[in-house]
Write a protein that holds these residues in place. Structure first.
Motif, mmCIF file in Angstrom:
data_model
loop_
_atom_site.group_PDB
_atom_site.id
_atom_site.type_symbol
_atom_site.label_atom_id
_atom_site.label_comp_id
_atom_site.label_asym_id
_atom_site.label_seq_id
_atom_site.Cartn_x
_atom_site.Cartn_y
_atom_site.Cartn_z
ATOM 1 N N PRO A 63 105.128 51.109 114.575
ATOM 2 C CA PRO A 63 105.477 49.772 114.070
ATOM 3 C C PRO A 63 105.196 48.694 115.131
ATOM 4 O O PRO A 63 105.238 48.979 116.341
ATOM 5 C CB PRO A 63 106.986 49.878 113.807
ATOM 6 N N HIS A 64 104.927 47.498 114.656
ATOM 7 C CA HIS A 64 104.645 46.390 115.588
ATOM 8 C C HIS A 64 105.319 45.137 115.047
ATOM 9 O O HIS A 64 104.680 44.217 114.529
ATOM 10 C CB HIS A 64 103.140 46.204 115.736
ATOM 11 N N PRO A 65 106.613 45.084 115.180
ATOM 12 C CA PRO A 65 107.383 43.998 114.557
ATOM 13 C C PRO A 65 107.054 42.613 115.111
ATOM 14 O O PRO A 65 107.351 41.615 114.462
ATOM 15 C CB PRO A 65 108.835 44.381 114.869
ATOM 16 N N PHE A 66 106.422 42.555 116.275
ATOM 17 C CA PHE A 66 106.249 41.248 116.923
ATOM 18 C C PHE A 66 104.869 40.630 116.712
ATOM 19 O O PHE A 66 104.566 39.599 117.282
ATOM 20 C CB PHE A 66 106.535 41.369 118.418
ATOM 21 N N TRP A 67 104.023 41.295 115.973
ATOM 22 C CA TRP A 67 102.702 40.682 115.741
ATOM 23 C C TRP A 67 102.112 41.166 114.413
ATOM 24 O O TRP A 67 102.533 42.205 113.887
ATOM 25 C CB TRP A 67 101.730 40.965 116.889
ATOM 26 N N PRO A 68 101.160 40.418 113.870
ATOM 27 C CA PRO A 68 100.545 40.814 112.599
ATOM 28 C C PRO A 68 99.694 42.066 112.776
ATOM 29 O O PRO A 68 99.414 42.479 113.903
ATOM 30 C CB PRO A 68 99.666 39.615 112.216
ATOM 31 N N ASP A 69 99.263 42.642 111.655
ATOM 32 C CA ASP A 69 98.456 43.853 111.721
ATOM 33 C C ASP A 69 97.213 43.653 112.600
ATOM 34 O O ASP A 69 96.504 42.654 112.484
ATOM 35 C CB ASP A 69 97.963 44.237 110.316
ATOM 36 N N THR A 70 96.977 44.628 113.442
ATOM 37 C CA THR A 70 95.845 44.570 114.353
ATOM 38 C C THR A 70 94.525 44.774 113.594
ATOM 39 O O THR A 70 94.405 45.738 112.839
ATOM 40 C CB THR A 70 96.009 45.678 115.411
ATOM 41 N N VAL A 105 88.055 54.486 125.381
ATOM 42 C CA VAL A 105 88.089 53.163 124.769
ATOM 43 C C VAL A 105 89.538 52.716 124.649
ATOM 44 O O VAL A 105 90.407 53.446 124.153
ATOM 45 C CB VAL A 105 87.352 53.129 123.402
ATOM 46 N N LEU A 106 89.775 51.544 125.158
ATOM 47 C CA LEU A 106 91.115 50.964 125.211
ATOM 48 C C LEU A 106 91.275 49.974 124.063
ATOM 49 O O LEU A 106 90.342 49.269 123.712
ATOM 50 C CB LEU A 106 91.264 50.216 126.535
ATOM 51 N N MET A 107 92.471 49.938 123.492
ATOM 52 C CA MET A 107 92.797 48.874 122.534
ATOM 53 C C MET A 107 93.995 48.118 123.069
ATOM 54 O O MET A 107 95.006 48.714 123.431
ATOM 55 C CB MET A 107 93.109 49.468 121.165
ATOM 56 N N VAL A 108 93.889 46.802 123.143
ATOM 57 C CA VAL A 108 95.034 45.973 123.502
ATOM 58 C C VAL A 108 95.352 45.125 122.273
ATOM 59 O O VAL A 108 94.609 44.191 121.937
ATOM 60 C CB VAL A 108 94.743 45.081 124.728
ATOM 61 N N GLU A 109 96.423 45.472 121.618
ATOM 62 C CA GLU A 109 96.794 44.769 120.388
ATOM 63 C C GLU A 109 97.414 43.419 120.701
ATOM 64 O O GLU A 109 98.067 43.239 121.724
ATOM 65 C CB GLU A 109 97.792 45.636 119.607
ATOM 66 N N ASN A 110 97.193 42.485 119.774
ATOM 67 C CA ASN A 110 97.775 41.144 119.885
ATOM 68 C C ASN A 110 97.319 40.465 121.176
ATOM 69 O O ASN A 110 98.093 39.804 121.851
ATOM 70 C CB ASN A 110 99.313 41.239 119.855
ATOM 71 N N TRP A 111 96.048 40.601 121.465
ATOM 72 C CA TRP A 111 95.532 40.110 122.762
ATOM 73 C C TRP A 111 94.149 39.539 122.603
ATOM 74 O O TRP A 111 93.357 40.134 121.884
ATOM 75 C CB TRP A 111 95.480 41.283 123.758
ATOM 76 N N PRO A 112 93.789 38.475 123.230
ATOM 77 C CA PRO A 112 94.610 37.582 124.045
ATOM 78 C C PRO A 112 95.552 36.725 123.215
ATOM 79 O O PRO A 112 96.481 36.149 123.774
ATOM 80 C CB PRO A 112 93.584 36.681 124.747
ATOM 81 N N GLU A 113 95.302 36.659 121.876
ATOM 82 C CA GLU A 113 96.173 35.848 121.039
ATOM 83 C C GLU A 113 96.434 36.581 119.732
ATOM 84 O O GLU A 113 95.823 37.596 119.432
ATOM 85 C CB GLU A 113 95.494 34.503 120.747
ATOM 86 N N PRO A 139 107.459 34.562 125.685
ATOM 87 C CA PRO A 139 107.267 36.013 125.537
ATOM 88 C C PRO A 139 105.825 36.320 125.134
ATOM 89 O O PRO A 139 105.249 35.583 124.326
ATOM 90 C CB PRO A 139 108.229 36.404 124.411
ATOM 91 N N LYS A 140 105.290 37.363 125.692
ATOM 92 C CA LYS A 140 103.917 37.758 125.350
ATOM 93 C C LYS A 140 103.948 39.215 124.918
ATOM 94 O O LYS A 140 104.104 40.114 125.751
ATOM 95 C CB LYS A 140 103.014 37.565 126.571
ATOM 96 N N TYR A 141 103.826 39.434 123.614
ATOM 97 C CA TYR A 141 103.879 40.800 123.089
ATOM 98 C C TYR A 141 102.474 41.381 123.006
ATOM 99 O O TYR A 141 101.538 40.702 122.589
ATOM 100 C CB TYR A 141 104.512 40.801 121.699
ATOM 101 N N PHE A 142 102.347 42.640 123.381
ATOM 102 C CA PHE A 142 101.057 43.322 123.279
ATOM 103 C C PHE A 142 101.337 44.814 123.415
ATOM 104 O O PHE A 142 102.467 45.229 123.731
ATOM 105 C CB PHE A 142 100.084 42.845 124.369
ATOM 106 N N ARG A 143 100.313 45.627 123.183
ATOM 107 C CA ARG A 143 100.493 47.072 123.269
ATOM 108 C C ARG A 143 99.137 47.689 123.576
ATOM 109 O O ARG A 143 98.122 47.245 123.040
ATOM 110 C CB ARG A 143 101.021 47.588 121.923
ATOM 111 N N THR A 144 99.136 48.692 124.432
ATOM 112 C CA THR A 144 97.862 49.335 124.773
ATOM 113 C C THR A 144 97.827 50.760 124.245
ATOM 114 O O THR A 144 98.837 51.459 124.228
ATOM 115 C CB THR A 144 97.654 49.398 126.307
ATOM 116 N N SER A 145 96.638 51.172 123.826
ATOM 117 C CA SER A 145 96.431 52.577 123.486
ATOM 118 C C SER A 145 95.035 52.953 123.949
ATOM 119 O O SER A 145 94.181 52.080 124.153
ATOM 120 C CB SER A 145 96.593 52.796 121.976
ATOM 121 N N MET A 146 94.818 54.230 124.139
ATOM 122 C CA MET A 146 93.578 54.669 124.781
ATOM 123 C C MET A 146 93.076 55.914 124.069
ATOM 124 O O MET A 146 93.868 56.809 123.739
ATOM 125 C CB MET A 146 93.904 55.009 126.244
#
Lengths: 431, 431, 431
Positions: free
Chosen positions: A169-176, A289-297, A277-284
């Motif tokens: 879940p990612h309650p702090f940002w819209p669907d990536t 290949v890295l994904m940074v969600e909700n980034w830079p905006e 506050p700056k919300y983001f999330r990383t997965s690899m």
């Protein structure tokens, strides 16, 4: 579960055995999809050379479609891309002696100067599957003995949303958004970094390196609240992603109860700064290949690839993806990319990462780092990555032969640098 | 005899055994004559350093004559040529500690700072035979254990005409001039190429590489009819030259019934272009000297040498020879050399060859190419060359010790390239 | 005693065995004091990186005092100095992940992003003793297993005067000042040389190399009478200095009956020139510091250090010391340093030495020189140095791991030099 003990355990001898394949993969992982060039870098009729995991590859676009072949003529080994020659739409010709290969199959279909040579039709060069998605040319860098089906590109890309909303879940940002979304637009840059590709990977999702970014202009301009660090609290902080037919990797569950931001360090008298506050999330994911969600905006996602070129160089890709249903959306994204994301995020912010990766190279280049590094709590995700990469990679690239970057030194380097002139091929004339 | 079967056979294991000496000769062949410098590059009183087959050599001209000695002081190993010092006409002195050698014999005849040292007269450095012919200084690069007579220069130069008219008729052009003709004038250039010398040799006479020249300005300007390729038809296409006291090599019998020009490639839909017939012929001799008869124009011949410097650099020599009985002929040749031959032939045309040779280096540098190359019909002359070179060379240069180009990398290279400044010997001052 | 026989004997197999430790010391001698930077190069609050004997060292000045720590974070091996971060006055912080070390003890006292990590307080990085004397920061480059007391700096500096007047009289010049004199002022420069440090050392005191200086402007301007060489006559010419608690080295007893200037070389018809006598004397001490007394002028002494960086680079230090009891004396010395000593002596004169040392590197880099050099009478002091250095060094630096200069070549060097552009991190943009 006590994280500290987990980490201690994570890098002990047993763990090192578990990620031994990764430790051996100096030249990268074969049989994976890698970005090779932006579509615009491979115009119709061109033949463009790249090197991935030590494999020289030439990309040729013909009638709109991109083909990939080994960029090494089977005759005398020169790169087909060194001086592109395309005599027909379905072939690529070596500029040196005219060996001509089917771009579809790699078969030697003719030799310009020897149309009757009996070698014709009996041999050829490897080809590689290509997928062109949203302005990026992906190549499946296949080992010569790969006989299985080619897995879909999606298996080597980050997981998608909203499909995974419930699970992560990612309650702090819209669907990536995803590279594979129908109305997605991908904009980015790539450049060469001077370190082993694994050091680059390990920088991407590293929860402990926020420090290098705290002074970045974008952080200051936005007044982002960047914590000093992000501390894993439970063994759910880093969650493995290993669905049978999906991408393999892990996700860092930031902004959940599994992590706690570190805001103060009393011993050093420092506090996190910034108020927004700056919300983001990383997965690899494999193959790196890295994904940074909700980034830079909001509504934008940053993908990064660290594509092995040799054992001491990698191509660093930074790609931003946004869904742009209308032409106006596309223009708006392009405008913001050019005037904000590229200078302040892809450069201003991520140049610090480039610097950091290359700064590790001396320590690891001769093997010392792999033996002597001293990992701590914050490195739990690094150990996780090493293990998952060891378990799910589809093949370790061996040190190649006969290609650029294998023989490291050359007789003339110092002479060229130090000589009174630096010209290449300077003449000395007779009387 | 079927050529195809010949070629197939030519590069099989048995053949590889036959040219094993050539495959070992990374650093070149010793005990041969090589061009070292143009006469004008070694003015009276000078001391000029070159390296050939890994042997550092200093050329010193005294009273008009050029002498060659090992360019490595026996004391601390510095190059005598690094800072030339000549105190008497019959000696050369090391600039560092004054060790002084006879230029005739190499004997240590004095030490500036220690005229009584008992080492004087008991030791020395090797010397090398020199021949200066038509503006070129040739050196016989002798191994330390060579005890035979020094063969004449002519044995390491191409065969001569009209002496060989009957054996190798040339109905389409006048007799080829020779470097050794009394009224011959030689004009040329030399420059350093970045590949192993053997790759350079094998490009010179290669019948299959016309493709790289088809777009050259000189070809277009002259509207030369350049075929797509030249196909050997019989085993007389390439004829060995192995007279006991003469040069050793082979000749490609172009424009005879042994060869057939390839004018069309139907599969690729390409045809030879140009309407003016261009007759020429290539032959190749130990230790690596090419002759192109009737080139670039009538009454002119082009010689090329590929002189090993290290295992990954060679000096590329291009020399045009013409008989000029009168001073006016000389001036005319010099004028045409400067305004046509040099820019359009030695550069415009042959720069493509330089590019092609260096393009092979990555494939061969680590040995991969020697094992994996896949030769075809057109490469019959290459196999011939490898065998004749293996049979008649007078010694294989071993990897040298203590000279430039052996140790390939250096600590400071990247620092110098990447550092904020690139100055050599930059100061850091105290307060 | 016959000097010649001494020399012959000096470099025989038995002698080589005696200086075998020196021959092994490619990376220098550990457990000695070396100059690291001028005081002005390490301003308050800074963190400056150097490398000595392959050991990366960061210098940090805090509250006026300079501290030295290993410049390699224990976590991922980056240099602390790459991007200095100092959060408190008593610590240095790694810029990457915030590992923070006590500058006094090297202990890991905190991690910015993980203040509770249990690794804190259990580990750390080595520190090195520092002495700041007369504007120079000296570091005792300690091996990890050194357990003895730290010897005083004076043991690694040249002997002092007038204390040694009786033992080593100097009738032709006033008492030599010392770096350790209370009113001494030291001014100098340092720069990187491209040779092994031992070749640099052996040039410093070499009695046979006056030849390279005879044309220097300072020699001509002053009309100094420089002999062709200086010939040792007795075995007292070079006197060992090996007092138990003092510096270890030797002194060349120039301008005594033990030496004879060589003024004429009849065979070569050269004579010493210049009419103004120039008295001076050289001595050399562990770990590689030269003293030239009465140089470049009266009441001044020149010190030189040849500090190993890697096995093929060294930092060349030239420092002039003069006693300046008044502020006016200081200003006068600084004025003369800037306008005369630095341009004409430290550069004009000693640049010839820099050139000479680097000119030896090819011969010695692969070991050839150490086996094949042919020493003569004039090299007695060199053999002496090798033996004394072998006997009294406090430890041989092994080839290090994981630091700059160990891995010599890199994939990108040629590409960077030869590519159409030479930019670092050049972008390739998408559409």
């Amino acid at each position: 579960m006590d994280m500290k003990r987990t980490v201690k355990k994570a890098n002990n001898d047993a763990a090192r055995r578990l990620y031994a394949p990764y430790a051996e993969a100096e030249w990268g992982f074969l049989n994976h999809w890698y970005p090779a060039r932006f579509a615009g870098e491979v115009p119709e009729g061109s033949a463009v050379g790249v090197q991935i995991c030590g494999v020289p590859i030439v990309l040729r676009r013909s009638k709109g479609k991109v083909y990939a072949l080994k960029d090494q003529c089977l005759h005398r080994g020169v790169k087909l891309s060194a001086k592109p020659m395309c005599l027909t739409e379905d072939t690529i010709t070596c500029w040196y002696h005219g060996f001509t290969f089917s771009i579809e199959t790699g078969e030697l279909v003719s030799i310009v100067a020897a149309p009757d040579d009996e070698i014709i039709g009996t041999t050829g060069i490897p080809t590689y599957p290509v997928e062109e998605v949203n302005g990026i040319v992906f190549v499946f860098v296949k080992s010569d003995d790969w006989e299985d089906e080619i897995p879909p590109l999606a298996q080597d890309l980050p997981i998608r949303f909203p499909d995974n909303n419930e699970r992560f879940p990612h309650p702090f940002w819209p669907d990536t958004p995803s590279m594979l979304d129908k109305d997605a637009v991908a904009l980015g840059v790539h450049r060469t970094g001077y370190a082993n590709w694994r050091l680059a990977c390990e920088n991407g999702f590293d929860a402990g390196h926020l420090l290098i970014h705290k002074d970045c202009t974008i952080v200051q301009a936005k007044d982002w609240a960047v914590p000093l660090g992000i501390k894993p609290l439970t063994d759910q902080a880093t969650q493995l992603i290993e669905d049978e037919d999906g991408p393999k990797g892990f996700i860092n569950m930031y902004f959940t109860d599994n992590y706690e931001p570190v805001l103060v360090n009393e011993r050093l008298n420092v506090k996190a700064s910034g108020s927004v506050p700056k919300y983001f999330r990383t997965s690899m994911f494999l193959p790196g290949v890295l994904m940074v969600e909700n980034w830079p905006e909001e509504n934008v996602v940053q993908y990064e690839w660290y594509v092995p070129i040799t054992d001491d160089t990698y191509e660093y890709w930074e790609v931003l993806v946004k869904r742009c249903p209308t032409e106006e959306d596309v223009k708006g994204f392009e405008y913001r990319f050019k005037n904000f994301y590229e200078p302040m995020a892809l450069h201003g912010f991520n140049d610090c990462d480039l610097f950091a990766r290359d700064a590790m190279q001396n320590f690891y280049a001769d093997g010392a780092g792999w033996a002597d590094e001293q990992l701590g709590d914050m490195d739990y995700s690094i150990i996780t990555w090493r293990k998952v990469a060891s378990r799910y990679n589809r093949g370790i690239a061996k040190k190649p032969r006969g290609v650029s970057g294998v023989v490291k030194g050359a007789s003339n380097v110092l002479a060229e640098i130090r000589g009174p002139g630096c010209g290449h091929y300077r003449d000395k004339k007779g009387e």
